[in-house]
Design a protein around this motif. Structure first.
Motif, short mmCIF file in Angstrom:
data_model
loop_
_atom_site.label_atom_id
_atom_site.label_comp_id
_atom_site.label_asym_id
_atom_site.label_seq_id
_atom_site.Cartn_x
_atom_site.Cartn_y
_atom_site.Cartn_z
N LEU A 51 -0.06 3.42 10.04
CA LEU A 51 -1.52 3.33 9.95
C LEU A 51 -1.94 2.18 9.02
O LEU A 51 -2.89 1.44 9.32
N PHE A 52 -1.23 2.05 7.90
CA PHE A 52 -1.54 0.94 6.98
C PHE A 52 -1.33 -0.40 7.67
O PHE A 52 -2.17 -1.31 7.56
N ALA A 53 -0.21 -0.55 8.37
CA ALA A 53 0.08 -1.81 9.05
C ALA A 53 -0.97 -2.13 10.10
O ALA A 53 -1.40 -3.28 10.25
N ALA A 54 -1.43 -1.12 10.83
CA ALA A 54 -2.44 -1.34 11.86
C ALA A 54 -3.79 -1.70 11.24
O ALA A 54 -4.50 -2.58 11.74
N ALA A 55 -4.16 -1.01 10.14
CA ALA A 55 -5.41 -1.34 9.45
C ALA A 55 -5.34 -2.74 8.84
O ALA A 55 -6.31 -3.50 8.91
N SER A 56 -4.20 -3.07 8.25
CA SER A 56 -4.01 -4.40 7.69
C SER A 56 -4.09 -5.47 8.78
O SER A 56 -4.68 -6.54 8.58
N ALA A 57 -3.49 -5.19 9.94
CA ALA A 57 -3.55 -6.12 11.07
C ALA A 57 -5.00 -6.34 11.51
O ALA A 57 -5.40 -7.47 11.83
N THR A 58 -5.79 -5.26 11.50
CA THR A 58 -7.21 -5.38 11.82
C THR A 58 -7.90 -6.32 10.84
O THR A 58 -8.69 -7.19 11.23
N GLY A 59 -7.60 -6.15 9.55
CA GLY A 59 -8.18 -7.01 8.53
C GLY A 59 -7.76 -8.46 8.68
O GLY A 59 -8.58 -9.38 8.53
N ILE A 251 6.12 5.80 15.54
CA ILE A 251 6.70 4.63 16.20
C ILE A 251 6.03 3.37 15.67
O ILE A 251 6.69 2.33 15.48
N ALA A 252 4.73 3.45 15.41
CA ALA A 252 4.02 2.30 14.84
C ALA A 252 4.59 1.95 13.47
O ALA A 252 4.70 0.77 13.12
N GLY A 253 4.96 2.97 12.68
CA GLY A 253 5.55 2.72 11.37
C GLY A 253 6.90 2.05 11.48
O GLY A 253 7.20 1.10 10.74
N ILE A 254 7.74 2.52 12.40
CA ILE A 254 9.05 1.91 12.61
C ILE A 254 8.89 0.46 13.07
O ILE A 254 9.55 -0.46 12.58
#
Length: 424
Positions: A51-59, A251-254
């Motif tokens: 979730l952090f990686a996806a939110a960071s990618a959005t930013g 899976i998103a985390g991996i």
């Protein structure tokens, strides 16, 4: 033979010194980024890290629209007309203020579409605006310093910014409950401190002045670069959002850990690209030679492959070197060994188009590659997400993207050849 080597070294001494400075900064950043990555990836769960990686990618994607892309005119002015830095800095500040409401609205829409049932809005916005406002501010300072040929200062600033984020992650591990909500607070504070250091101690001291006529003159270039950057980073980061949507947080985390390891190996390549693109901006005839094109492509691909193989080898000997969570991912690193090669080469093509002022083509390519990447990844996750073969097939996905980038980029670059030959 020795005399030839010596003369070659002396004739390229400035380039070698600049690259050494950039690489030394990248090496420092690599070590610090690694510590930062270990602390965060092994404190958050796989779900939270995804979730952090996806939110960071959005930013990161939204940060490309910061100031409507006025960073590009500022960089060009830094390389040619330093006396106008105060004028263009004023334009950048005005653009940043005007762009923020648009970015905020888009961020909230994305939150309700993808994140509303998985994380708090305040946490999402902390992570997004840490990237959009604060880390982008540091990037602007670094870009400007590179434009002024102050590579040493730029490298030091990147290292300091990364170090501050690493210290924020250390405090997060030691002082917090270790969940995503706490990390959002530490993350935005760390990025804010990095931005403050960049503005107060590294941004050139300039007198702010308004020249609206100059801003209008640069408007098309600014927006075209913003569109190209936005499109490019969308296609570059969309995989994290797509994996979250189709594969779920774990899976998103991996996937995010895997891609982060790949990103760490790309730092030396990006240092080389900074110098190379500057040389091409000054003398576009460099890229007309087929021999030079092959050398540049081979060098970027070779360095990328060597980096990922070295990392995979080290982690196979010391599997817990980066922590328990990362240890679960490291055995599969070798199965995606070609991904960094193809990613870095596609990034090189994008930077190359920027260097020869083919910004509209750059935008078109990023859009087409983004659509292609989304489609290929969606097919891959739909048919193979339940088996490990999808990781190996990632090489094919990024290989197709590289080939597409190759055939989309060089024909556009070749169109400048007659003009350049007449000027050389």
């Amino acid at each position: 033979m020795l005399d030839h080597i010596r003369s070659t070294y002396l004739s390229n001494f400035d380039n070698i010194r600049s690259y050494a400075i950039l690489v030394s900064g990248s090496a420092g950043r690599l070590v610090i980024s690694l510590i930062y990555f270990i602390l965060v990836a092994n404190t958050l769960s796989f779900d939270e890290f995804g979730l952090f990686a996806a939110a960071s990618a959005t930013g990161i994607i939204l940060s490309r629209f910061f100031a409507f892309g006025f960073v590009s005119p500022l960089y060009r002015i830094a390389t040619a007309k330093k006396r106008l830095l105060g004028v263009y800095t004023s334009g950048l500040i005005a653009g940043a203020i005007l762009s923020m409401p648009i970015i905020a609205v888009v961020a909230i829409i994305i939150y309700y579409l993808m994140f509303a049932h998985q994380m708090l809005m305040i946490t999402f916005l902390f992570i997004v605006f840490a990237e959009v406002i604060f880390w982008r501010t540091l990037e602007v300072a670094v870009i400007l310093l590179n434009g002024l040929y102050k590579f040493g200062h730029a490298s030091i600033l990147v290292v300091i910014g990364t170090l501050v984020k690493m210290l924020a992650s250390a405090l997060f591990v030691w002082l917090s409950m270790g969940d995503l909500q706490d990390w959002g607070i530490y993350y935005i504070c760390g990025n804010a401190a990095s931005a403050a250091i960049a503005v107060l101690f590294y941004y050139p001291k300039v007198r702010l002045r308004w020249r609206v006529s100059l801003y209008y003159a640069r408007w098309i270039d600014s927006l075209s670069v913003a569109a190209a950057e936005l499109t490019y980073y969308t296609q570059n980061e969309v995989d994290k959002l797509l994996v979250l949507a189709m594969g779920g947080p774990k899976i998103a985390g991996i996937y995010a850990i895997l891609m982060r390891l790949i990103d760490l190996t790309a730092l030396p390549v990006r240092s080389m690209l900074t110098l190379l693109i500057q040389k091409i901006m000054q003398r576009k005839s460099i890229i007309q030679s087929l021999k030079n094109r092959l050398i540049f492509e081979a060098a970027i691909g070779g360095i990328s492959l060597a980096g990922i193989i070295a990392m995979a080898l080290i982690l196979s000997i010391f599997p817990n070197l980066l922590g328990d969570n990362v240890a679960e991912v490291t055995p599969i690193l070798i199965f995606v060994a070609l991904v960094p090669c193809f990613r870095n080469l596609a990034e090189y093509h994008s930077e190359l188009l920027y260097g020869v002022n083919r910004t509209v083509i750059r935008t078109r390519n990023a859009l087409l590659l983004g659509i292609l990447k989304t489609g290929l990844l969606a097919l891959l996750l739909h048919y193979f997400a339940t088996s490990d073969i999808w990781l190996t097939l990632l090489n094919g996905v990024f290989g197709i993207l590289y080939i597409a980038s190759l055939f989309l980029s060089y024909p556009a670059i070749d169109k400048i050849a007659p003009l350049q030959k007449s000027n050389v």
